[in-house]
Structures are given as C-alpha cells and as structure tokens.
Design a protein around this motif. Structure first.
Motif: not given
Length: 78
Positions: A9-25
């Motif tokens: 869900f976080v990756r989708y909301q961030r337009d496909g960005a795949n970094d450490w922010v997704n994991t922590v969120a």
C-alpha cells in the motif's frame, strides 16, 4: 501478511518508489494495525516498535552484506 500488505500500500501511494521509507512505514503501520484492538497506548507503542525494528533491519542490511553475504543471499530468495 499485515507487513507485506502495508508495504504494498505504501509503495502504491508513493507511485512505485521502493526504498527504506516503505519498509519503515510498513513496520510502523503493521504494528499499529496489529494492536489496534488493544487500545491507543498499545497501538502507538507497537507502531513505534515496528518502525524501529524495521529501520534496524534496513540499516543492518549493508553490514550483513559486507560481513555475511550468504545471509543476504538467502534473505533475497525469500
């Protein structure tokens, strides 16, 4: 499953960005979702703990990659 769903869900909301922010969120969100029924204090504590632990896992990956590459290789195959 909660973590993976939250991360997607976080990756989708961030337009496909795949970094450490997704994991922590995702760790934060999964902790909050998992303990929602326990009350607000437990939910906040679980969210903080989930965020800290997932952040520690992200921070430990480069160290593991340098000193124990076989562990990271197994981790990538999961």
């Amino acid at each position: 499953m909660v973590f993976a769903g939250t991360e997607s869900f976080v990756r989708y909301q961030r337009d496909g960005a795949n970094d450490w922010v997704n994991t922590v969120a995702a760790g934060t969100g999964a902790g909050a979702i998992y303990h929602t029924a326990s009350g607000p204090r437990a939910m906040i504590a679980a969210a903080v703990l989930g965020g800290v632990l997932s952040g520690a896992a992200v921070a430990a990956r480069p160290v593991l990659q340098r000193f124990a590459p076989e562990i990271v290789a197994r981790w990538d195959n999961l």
